[in-house]
Design an enzyme around this catalytic site. Structure first.
Site, short mmCIF file in Angstrom:
data_model
loop_
_atom_site.label_atom_id
_atom_site.label_comp_id
_atom_site.label_asym_id
_atom_site.label_seq_id
_atom_site.Cartn_x
_atom_site.Cartn_y
_atom_site.Cartn_z
N TYR A 188 35.83 41.23 35.45
CA TYR A 188 35.90 40.11 36.40
C TYR A 188 35.78 40.58 37.85
CZ TYR A 188 37.90 36.89 32.86
OH TYR A 188 38.12 36.08 31.77
N GLY A 189 35.99 41.89 38.06
CA GLY A 189 36.17 42.42 39.42
C GLY A 189 35.06 42.09 40.41
N CYS A 242 46.19 38.54 34.40
CA CYS A 242 45.05 39.10 35.13
C CYS A 242 45.17 38.68 36.58
CB CYS A 242 43.75 38.55 34.53
SG CYS A 242 42.28 39.01 35.45
N ASN A 243 45.26 39.65 37.47
CA ASN A 243 45.37 39.33 38.90
C ASN A 243 44.09 38.68 39.42
OD1 ASN A 243 47.83 41.11 40.28
ND2 ASN A 243 47.06 41.95 38.38
N THR A 244 42.94 39.22 39.01
CA THR A 244 41.67 38.75 39.56
C THR A 244 41.49 37.26 39.27
OG1 THR A 244 40.87 40.93 38.91
CG2 THR A 244 39.24 39.40 39.76
N CYS A 279 46.31 45.13 39.22
CA CYS A 279 45.40 44.84 38.11
C CYS A 279 46.16 45.26 36.85
CB CYS A 279 44.11 45.63 38.24
SG CYS A 279 43.06 45.57 36.76
N THR A 280 46.19 44.37 35.88
CA THR A 280 47.03 44.62 34.70
C THR A 280 46.50 45.79 33.85
OG1 THR A 280 45.79 42.87 33.56
CG2 THR A 280 47.92 42.28 34.55
N ASP A 297 43.56 37.69 29.31
CA ASP A 297 43.02 38.65 30.29
C ASP A 297 41.53 38.82 30.01
OD1 ASP A 297 42.91 40.59 32.37
OD2 ASP A 297 43.18 42.20 30.94
N SER A 298 40.86 39.51 30.92
CA SER A 298 39.43 39.78 30.71
C SER A 298 39.23 40.81 29.60
CB SER A 298 38.81 40.32 32.00
OG SER A 298 39.48 41.50 32.40
N1 DGL Z 1 42.96 42.95 34.28
C1 DGL Z 1 42.31 42.29 35.35
C2 DGL Z 1 43.23 42.15 36.56
O1 DGL Z 1 44.44 42.17 36.43
C3 DGL Z 1 40.93 42.65 35.80
C4 DGL Z 1 40.03 43.53 35.06
C5 DGL Z 1 38.57 43.19 35.28
O2 DGL Z 1 38.11 42.30 34.57
O3 DGL Z 1 37.93 43.77 36.16
O4 DGL Z 1 42.77 41.97 37.66
#
Ligand code: DGL
Length: 264
Positions: A44-45, A76-78, A190-191, A12-13
């Site tokens: 990452y957003g 991580c969804n992003t 978002c996780t 993840d980020s």
């Molecule tokens: N945890 C990440 C997700 O599920 C994103 C967090 C980020 O880097 O902004 O999207």
């Protein structure tokens, strides 16, 4: 082919992927894990799609070379909205991604009014819009991009006090009333967000179901690796792309997620 007992890499980020680790541990407590937090790339957003794809693919390439995992979970969804295809074409390994739980939300909603809460990047992606078109065409779906919620979750995990008003500001667009029907499900896409669930419940104008995809991701991983019981010969490992040291605070945090024998 990887040696038996080789770990599963969770990426993840930042620390948000620990919400996925929690679900994996519930299902496969003995599975050795390597957690890679790309804190050098966080958040990452707001990153442009091309930049994010190149950045994550090269971070995963390096992590695979270093840890030789048997499977990779992009927690991580992003990132998952972009990188799964390029990664699958580069590596002969199973990749499990994190998909916004739009299909289950559409199946479970009673009011037909749902919201998807995610980073601005995830909200913009065709991947998310396609899921809505395929599975939730009959619902009112509001897409809510939260610019700072992932950062607030990182703060919370680092024991920094989070102002409840900031949480309220970020989640309030999720709540809508259409012809007397109210939002009844908010998809946590978002996780990081499950770590703020108590604060989000307190800040919500009415009770809703908060859908966390982590259990579904853990089940998908179990299908891929086969639910296994091992004596965990290889220790769990933690790596930060910034080179951050694994200090006592990090060891204690990860111990709460079953990282018992940690090697750097
Ligand atoms: N945890 C990440 C997700 O599920 C994103 C967090 C980020 O880097 O902004 O999207």
């Amino acid at each position: 082919m990887n040696a038996p007992g080789s770990p599963v890499l969770v990426f993840d980020s930042g620390l948000g992927g620990l919400s996925v680790v929690r679900a994996i541990r519930g299902l496969m407590p003995d599975l050795p894990l390597v957690y890679v937090a790309d804190d050098a790339g966080f958040p990452y957003g707001d990153m442009a799609a091309g930049d994010l794809t190149a950045h994550v693919v090269s971070a995963i390439d390096r992590a695979i070379a270093e840890f030789e995992p048997s499977a990779v979970v992009i927690a991580c969804n992003t990132a998952s909205t972009l990188v799964l295809e390029p990664l699958r074409s580069r590596h002969a390994l199973p990749f499990v991604g994190t998909v916004p739980a739009i299909k289950p939300a559409a199946e479970q909603t009673r009011s037909g009014v749902i919201s998807v809460l995610a980073t601005p990047g995830t909200i913009e992606r065709d991947y998310t819009r396609d899921l809505i078109a395929r599975f939730a065409a009959d619902c009112h779906v509001r897409l809510v991009g939260a610019p700072t919620l992932a950062k607030l979750a990182e703060d919370h995990l680092h024991h920094v006090t989070v102002d409840p008003d900031l949480i309220r500001d970020q989640i309030s667009p999720c709540f809508q009333e259409i012809d007397g029907r109210r939002t009844d499900i908010v998809v946590l896409a978002c996780t990081h967000y499950p770590f703020l669930i108590d604060m989000m419940r307190n800040a919500a104008p009415w009770p809703v179901e908060w859908l966390d995809p982590a259990p579904a991701i853990a089940h998908r991983l179990a299908d891929v690796v086969g639910v296994r019981k091992t004596d965990r010969k290889s220790p769990d490992r933690i790596s930060f792309t910034s080179g951050r040291l694994i200090d006592g605070a990090i060891v204690r945090l990860f111990a709460g997620f079953g990282f018992a024998a940690i090697a750097e």
